[in-house]
Design a protein around this motif. Structure first.
Motif, short mmCIF file in Angstrom:
data_model
loop_
_atom_site.label_atom_id
_atom_site.label_comp_id
_atom_site.label_asym_id
_atom_site.label_seq_id
_atom_site.Cartn_x
_atom_site.Cartn_y
_atom_site.Cartn_z
N ASP A 1 -11.12 6.89 3.13
CA ASP A 1 -9.92 6.29 3.70
C ASP A 1 -9.78 6.67 5.18
O ASP A 1 -9.60 5.80 6.06
CB ASP A 1 -8.70 6.77 2.90
CG ASP A 1 -7.38 6.27 3.49
OD1 ASP A 1 -7.41 5.38 4.37
OD2 ASP A 1 -6.33 6.78 3.07
N ARG B 1 -7.21 1.69 3.36
CA ARG B 1 -5.97 1.79 2.58
C ARG B 1 -6.20 1.51 1.09
O ARG B 1 -5.49 2.04 0.24
CB ARG B 1 -4.92 0.86 3.17
CG ARG B 1 -4.17 1.54 4.31
CD ARG B 1 -3.63 0.62 5.35
NE ARG B 1 -2.89 1.39 6.36
CZ ARG B 1 -3.48 2.14 7.29
NH1 ARG B 1 -4.78 2.23 7.33
NH2 ARG B 1 -2.73 2.82 8.16
N ILE B 2 -7.18 0.67 0.79
CA ILE B 2 -7.53 0.50 -0.63
C ILE B 2 -8.06 1.81 -1.20
O ILE B 2 -7.72 2.22 -2.32
CB ILE B 2 -8.55 -0.65 -0.78
CG1 ILE B 2 -7.90 -1.99 -0.41
CG2 ILE B 2 -9.08 -0.69 -2.20
CD1 ILE B 2 -8.88 -3.15 -0.39
N TYR B 3 -8.91 2.49 -0.41
CA TYR B 3 -9.36 3.82 -0.83
C TYR B 3 -8.17 4.77 -1.02
O TYR B 3 -8.13 5.59 -1.94
CB TYR B 3 -10.32 4.40 0.21
CG TYR B 3 -11.77 4.05 -0.02
CD1 TYR B 3 -12.51 4.70 -0.99
CD2 TYR B 3 -12.41 3.07 0.74
CE1 TYR B 3 -13.86 4.39 -1.20
CE2 TYR B 3 -13.74 2.75 0.54
CZ TYR B 3 -14.47 3.40 -0.43
OH TYR B 3 -15.78 3.10 -0.65
N TYR C 1 0.83 -1.21 0.00
CA TYR C 1 0.00 0.00 0.00
C TYR C 1 0.86 1.26 0.00
O TYR C 1 0.67 2.17 -0.80
CB TYR C 1 -0.93 -0.02 1.21
CG TYR C 1 -1.44 1.33 1.63
CD1 TYR C 1 -2.39 2.01 0.86
CD2 TYR C 1 -0.97 1.94 2.79
CE1 TYR C 1 -2.84 3.27 1.25
CE2 TYR C 1 -1.41 3.19 3.18
CZ TYR C 1 -2.34 3.85 2.40
OH TYR C 1 -2.79 5.09 2.78
N TYR D 1 -8.05 -2.25 6.29
CA TYR D 1 -7.72 -2.67 4.93
C TYR D 1 -8.52 -1.87 3.88
O TYR D 1 -7.97 -1.43 2.86
CB TYR D 1 -8.00 -4.16 4.75
CG TYR D 1 -6.98 -5.04 5.43
CD1 TYR D 1 -5.71 -5.20 4.90
CD2 TYR D 1 -7.29 -5.73 6.60
CE1 TYR D 1 -4.77 -6.02 5.51
CE2 TYR D 1 -6.37 -6.55 7.22
CZ TYR D 1 -5.10 -6.69 6.68
OH TYR D 1 -4.17 -7.49 7.28
N ALA D 2 -9.83 -1.69 4.14
CA ALA D 2 -10.66 -0.96 3.17
C ALA D 2 -10.20 0.48 3.01
O ALA D 2 -10.16 1.03 1.89
CB ALA D 2 -12.12 -1.00 3.61
#
Length: 561
Positions: A243, A263-265, A62, A260-261
Motif C-alpha cells: 500500500d 488503497r485496495i491493498y 476506502y 488506487y492499487a
C-alpha cells in the motif's frame, strides 16, 4: 482452503487467536497470501504512474471500509485483552484503534470528498501528512506488540483499556494539529505536494513508513514461537508495505494506478485480522454449542446414573430392612426353639418317673382293694411312689439348675453400645409397629462383666414386649431407653413404652412363668430375663408409668469378675 479451518486449538489457551499455535496449514495459507500480494505488486509496478479518472467516492468508500474494519478489530482485541491481560494484545488493539481514527480524520481532510479543500482547518498538505502518520503509527504499534509479548499488566482491564484509548485519542489530536497548523506554510513540516505533483520530501518521509512496516514484518518473522496472530499480522504488514510503496512512493500524484492499487491493498490489510477474528468467534460459538450439547448429554447420563443409584440404594435399604426383619424373626424363632427344646427335655426326663408313679399307684390301689388288703405290699409300693416323686423333683431341679447355673462366657460389655446395637437390630420391628425409639444414654459409663449374648436376649425381650404392647394404642408410640449410673456402683437401663401397661397384679408376679397379657405368648420371657439378670448379680423391676405404659428397669454391677 477455508480460513475457518486454519487455526485449530493447539494448546491450553488455543481458544484465542493470540495464543493458538499455528500448524503447517496455517503457515502455508499465510505464505500464499503474501506471495499473491507480491505477484500483484510486481504486476502493478510498471503501470503505477498511469493516470486514471478522479473518484473522490472511491476514497470515501476506502476510508469508510478501513475505519469500520480497524475499529471492529480493535473492539474484539480489547475484549480478548480483558480476559488474557496481555500487554502485547493491548498495544496491537490500540494500534488498530489509532488506524481507525486516523482513517476518519484523513477522510474528513481529503480534498474533494466533503469540500474542495477538505473540511475547515485542512490545508493542501493535511491529508498527505495524516496519511503519513496513519501508515507509520500502526507499524509502530505492531513493533511494540512484538517487543512486549509475554508480559501481563497488573491494572484492571477497564483501567488499562481506558488509558490506551486516552493515549490514542491524544496522539490523533497531535497528528491533526501537526498536519493542519504545523504543515501550513511549512511551519513545522515540509510540503509533500505542489502543482507538479509529489515533492521529493514525499518519498523521503514515506521511506520512513516503509522502514517501519518492514521492521515490523521482520520482527514478526524472527520470533522463535509464532502464534496465529503473528502470522496474520505478517500478512497485514506485507499488504501494508505494498500500500505505502504503490500509493505514496512509486507513484507521482493522486488518482493514478498506484493510488488506487495501494488503497485496495490497504482495505485488504485492514480486513485480514478482522476476518480471522470473526471466523474465530464463529468457531468458538460452534465449540460452545457442541460443549453445551455434550454437557446436556452428560447431565442426562448423570441423571440416569443417579436414578439407577437411587434405585440401588432403595434396593439395598430394602434388603437391609429385610435382613433386620429376618434377624429379628430368627431371634424370635431361636427363643421359641430353645423353649421347645427345654420343654421337650423336661417332658422326656419327667415322663419316666411320672409313668412309674402312675403304674405303682394303680398297683397300690389293687392291693388295697382286695377283700383282705395287703397293707405291707401297699406300703412298699407307696414308698416306691415317693422315690419316683423324688426322682422327678430331682430331674426338674437338675434341668432348672442347668438352665440357670450354666457356665457363662463373661466379658467386658459397654451397655450403651449394646443398646445401640439392639436398636439397629430391631429397626425393622420398630418400623413394622410404627414405633419411634428415643434414647438418653449417659456417656462414658463403666463396663459391666456379663454374657453379651444373654444381655442381648434380655434387651430384645424387653424392647419387643414394649413394641407389642403399643401395637393397638392410638397415642404416640414411643419406646424410650435410658442408661445411667446409680448408687452402689450400679448401671441402670430403663425401657419405657406408651402401651397398655402392666396387668393389675403385684409387681413381682409379672415375672412368674406363664403370666402374660398377649394372646399368643407362653409367658416365660420375663421369667427367663429376670433369671439372667439375677445370675449377673443384678435386678429386674417393672412398674406402670404415671400416665400411660410400663417401665422395666434392670440394674447391673460395675466391674470385671
Amino acid at each position: 482452503m477455508s480460513i475457518s479451518a486454519s487455526y485449530p486449538v493447539r494448546d491450553g489457551d488455543g481458544a484465542f487467536l493470540s495464543k493458538a499455535a499455528p500448524g503447517p496449514r496455517e503457515l502455508r495459507l499465510c505464505l500464499t497470501l503474501i506471495g499473491i500480494s507480491l505477484l500483484v505488486f510486481l504486476a502493478c509496478v510498471p503501470f503505477v504512474r498511469v493516470q486514471l479518472s478522479t473518484s473522490p467516492a472511491f476514497v470515501a468508500v476506502y476510508n469508510a471500509l478501513s475505519t469500520f474494519n480497524d475499529f471492529t478489530t480493535s473492539i474484539i482485541l480489547f475484549g480478548q485483552f480483558s480476559i488474557l491481560r496481555s500487554r502485547a494484545l493491548l498495544l496491537v488493539a490500540g494500534g488498530y484503534l489509532f488506524a481507525s481514527l486516523m482513517s476518519v480524520i484523513q477522510l474528513l481532510a481529503f480534498p474533494g470528498v466533503f469540500a474542495a479543500a477538505g473540511l475547515p482547518g485542512a490545508g493542501p498538505q493535511t491529508a498527505l501528512w495524516l496519511c503519513i502518520f496513519w501508515h507509520g503509527g500502526f507499524p509502530l504499534a505492531v513493533i511494540a506488540y512484538v517487543l512486549s509479548d509475554g508480559h501481563e499488566l497488573d491494572l484492571l482491564p477497564h483501567a488499562a483499556i481506558g488509558t490506551v484509548v486516552a493515549v490514542v485519542m491524544g496522539a490523533v489530536l497531535i497528528c491533526w494539529f501537526a498536519a493542519t497548523w504545523g504543515a501550513e506554510n511549512g511551519r513545522l513540516l515540509p510540503p509533500l505536494l505542489d502543482a507538479s505533483g509529489f515533492t521529493s520530501w514525499q518519498r523521503v518521509i514515506n521511506l520512513i513508513d516503509i522502514i517501519l512496516a518492514a521492521s515490523a514484518f521482520s520482527l514478526l518473522w524472527k520470533r522463535r514461537q509464532h502464534r496465529l496472530l503473528d502470522l496474520w499480522l505478517m500478512v497485514v504488514m506485507s499488504y501494508w508495505l505494498c500500500d505505502i510503496i504503490l500509493s505514496s512512493y512509486l507513484n507521482t500524484t493522486r488518482y493514478d494506478l498506484g493510488f488506487y492499487a495501494g488503497r485496495i491493498y490497504g482495505v485488504l490489510a485492514a480486513s485480514f485480522v478482522l476476518a480471522v477474528l470473526v471466523l474465530e468467534n464463529s468457531r468458538l460459538y460452534r465449540q460452545l454449542a457442541a460443549a453445551a450439547s455434550r454437557l446436556r448429554e452428560h447431565a442426562a447420563e448423570l441423571l440416569q446414573a443417579n436414578e439407577i443409584l437411587q434405585r440401588e440404594i432403595a434396593y439395598r435399604k430394602h434388603a437391609e430392612d429385610e435382613l433386620r426383619r429376618a434377624q429379628a424373626e430368627l431371634a424370635r424363632v431361636s427363643r421359641m426353639t430353645a423353649m421347645g427344646e427345654l420343654t421337650s427335655s423336661l417332658a422326656h426326663e419327667v415322663n419316666h418317673p411320672i409313668g412309674a408313679m402312675m403304674l405303682n399307684a394303680e398297683t397300690c390301689l389293687r392291693w388295697l382293694s382286695q377283700e383282705i388288703p395287703n397293707v405291707e405290699r401297699a406300703r412298699t409300693i407307696a414308698n416306691m411312689i415317693l422315690k419316683d416323686c423324688a426322682r422327678a423333683s430331682e430331674t426338674v431341679a437338675r434341668i432348672q439348675q442347668l438352665f440357670h447355673k450354666r457356665a457363662m462366657l463373661r466379658e467386658p460389655v459397654d451397655v450403651n453400645d449394646l443398646i445401640r446395637e439392639m436398636i439397629a437390630l430391631l429397626h425393622t420391628e420398630a418400623v413394622r409397629f410404627s414405633v419411634s425409639i428415643r434414647t438418653e444414654l449417659t456417656e462414658n459409663l463403666s463396663q459391666v462383666s456379663a454374657d453379651r449374648a444373654q444381655l442381648k436376649q434380655v434387651l430384645m425381650n424387653l424392647m419387643i414386649n414394649g413394641m407389642e404392647a403399643m401395637s393397638d394404642g392410638e397415642s404416640p408410640r414411643e419406646l424410650f431407653i435410658t442408661s445411667e449410673l446409680v448408687e452402689e456402683r450400679q448401671i441402670a437401663v430403663s425401657v419405657r413404652d406408651t402401651g397398655v401397661g402392666l396387668p393389675p397384679l403385684p409387681s413381682n408376679q409379672i415375672f412368674n412363668s406363664f403370666i402374660t397379657t398377649k394372646p399368643h405368648s407362653v409367658g416365660i420371657g420375663l421369667s427367663i430375663s429376670r433369671s439372667i439378670i439375677e445370675e449377673h448379680g443384678g435386678r429386674l423391676r417393672a412398674a406402670n408409668n404415671s400416665s400411660r405404659g410400663a417401665q422395666f428397669q434392670l440394674t447391673l454391677p460395675i466391674g470385671v469378675d
